[in-house]
Design an enzyme around this catalytic site. Sequence first.
Site, PDB file in Angstrom:
ATOM      1  CB  ILE A   7      -2.843  -0.416   6.889  1.00  0.00           C
ATOM      2  CG1 ILE A   7      -1.975   0.295   7.939  1.00  0.00           C
ATOM      3  CG2 ILE A   7      -3.540   0.605   5.982  1.00  0.00           C
ATOM      4  CD1 ILE A   7      -0.884   1.181   7.343  1.00  0.00           C
ATOM      5  CB  THR A   8      -8.240  -2.664   5.752  1.00  0.00           C
ATOM      6  OG1 THR A   8      -8.821  -1.348   5.754  1.00  0.00           O
ATOM      7  CG2 THR A   8      -8.450  -3.313   7.108  1.00  0.00           C
ATOM      8  N   GLY A   9      -6.609  -2.505   2.969  1.00  0.00           N
ATOM      9  CA  GLY A   9      -6.500  -1.847   1.657  1.00  0.00           C
ATOM     10  C   GLY A   9      -5.173  -1.123   1.501  1.00  0.00           C
ATOM     11  CB  ALA A  10      -1.891  -1.588   2.987  1.00  0.00           C
ATOM     12  CB  SER A  12      -3.723   1.005  -4.447  1.00  0.00           C
ATOM     13  OG  SER A  12      -5.060   1.200  -4.055  1.00  0.00           O
ATOM     14  N   GLY A  13      -2.992   3.575  -3.154  1.00  0.00           N
ATOM     15  CA  GLY A  13      -3.478   4.859  -2.655  1.00  0.00           C
ATOM     16  C   GLY A  13      -3.032   5.213  -1.247  1.00  0.00           C
ATOM     17  CE1 TYR A 190     -15.773   6.024  -0.744  1.00  0.00           C
ATOM     18  CE2 TYR A 190     -16.585   8.279  -0.991  1.00  0.00           C
ATOM     19  CZ  TYR A 190     -15.579   7.403  -0.642  1.00  0.00           C
ATOM     20  OH  TYR A 190     -14.378   7.891  -0.182  1.00  0.00           O
TER      21      TYR A 190
END
Length: 315
Positions: A7-10, A12-13, A190
Site C-alpha cells: 500500500i503506497t502512502g500508508a 496516514s489517512g 490534483y
Amino acid sequence: RKGSVIITGASSGLGLATAKALAETGKWHVIMACRDFLKAERAAKSAGMSKENYTIMHLDLASVDSVRQFVDSYKRSGRPLDVLVCNAAVYQPTAKEPTFTAEGFELSVGTNHLGHFLLSRLLLDDLKQSDYPSKRLIIVGSITGNTNTLAGNVPPKANLGDLRGLAGGLNGLNSSAMIDGGDFDGAKAYKDSKVCNMLTMQEFHRRFHEETGITFASLYPGCIATTGLFREHIPLFRLLFPPFQKYITKGFVSEEEAGKRLAQVVSDPSLTKSGVYWSWNKDSASFENQLSQEASDQDKARKIWELSEKLVGLA
Ligand code: NDP
C-alpha cells in the site's frame, strides 16, 4: 500463506486505515510503502498494528529513481506480490506556483499519476507470477475527477484537453505544468491526476486482464474529510469541511469506514470484477459506478499510457 499487499502512502489517512483493517484480519502481510519511514513506524504503532503483520519500505513517488529502487528491493526481498494498492497522493489547492518532482514533473500529476504508473508497470510481472487465488491492482480514484457528479462540477473542473502539457513534459519551462497546457492551478492538477489514475486502471484492464487474470480496479471511498489530504488548505476550510460533508452533502465517511471499503476491494471474494470503479451507497453497500465521459475515454487512456511511458523512461 498470508497474502502480501503493498500500500503506497500508508503513513496516514486512507492508506493507514486500510493497512490496519487488513493487518487485523491476520490474513495479510502489509508492505507500507512510504516516503517518511519514521512517520510510518509511529503511525503503525499508534494504530495498534502488530509487528508480524507489516513491513515498512521506503518509497518516494516523486522520484523515478526511488520508485526503481523500491521495486528492486522488493524483488530482492523474495516476497510474493498478490495485491498492489496505489493510494498515496498530494493535493495542493492553495499553491500559487507549481512545484516539481525530482525529474521536473509538476508535483501532483508527477506523484499521483506518473510515480504510480511506473510502480505498477514495474511490478506487473510480480503480480503475474503470484499464485494467490485473486491478484489485484487497485488505483484509488476520486469523485472530484468525475464531471458527471455534483462534486466533480465544483470549479476548477478536471480537464485533460489535448494532453499538450503532458506531451511537453509538464515541466513549466518549455511546456505548461498542466496536462491541458493551461495556467497552473493546484486543485485542478490534483483532479487531473485522479482522472489519469482512473484511465490508467482501465487501460491496464484492456491490455492485461485477459492474459493475466489480474483484477484491475479503482474506487471512490467517500469523502474522508478528516485526512491529511487537506493539510495545505486554508484553516477556515479545514474547520468547516468535515461538518459540511457530514450534515449537508452527507458524503462524509470516517477514515476507519473508508479503510474498510478499500480493504474490501483488496480482499473481498465478491469484488473480483476487473475494469470497475467501485463506490458505496449510504448503507455502505458497494456498487459499480459510472465514470464521466473523460474518465472513460479509451483514446485518451491510450495516449496517456504512451506519453507516460516516455516520461518515466519505459519507452
Ligand atoms: P493523506 O494525505 O492522509 O494520505 C496521503 C498519503 O500519501 C500520505 O501517507 C503521504 O505521505 C503519501 N504521499 C504523498 N506524497 C508521497 C510521495 N511522494 N511518495 C510516497 N508517499 C507519498 O490523504 P488521504 O488518505 O485522504 O488520501 C489517500 C487517497 O485517497 C488519495 O489517492 C486520495 O486522492 C484519495 N481520496 C481521498 C479522499 C478524501 O476525501 N480524503 C476522497 C477521494 C479519494 P506522508 O504521510 O509522508 O505525507
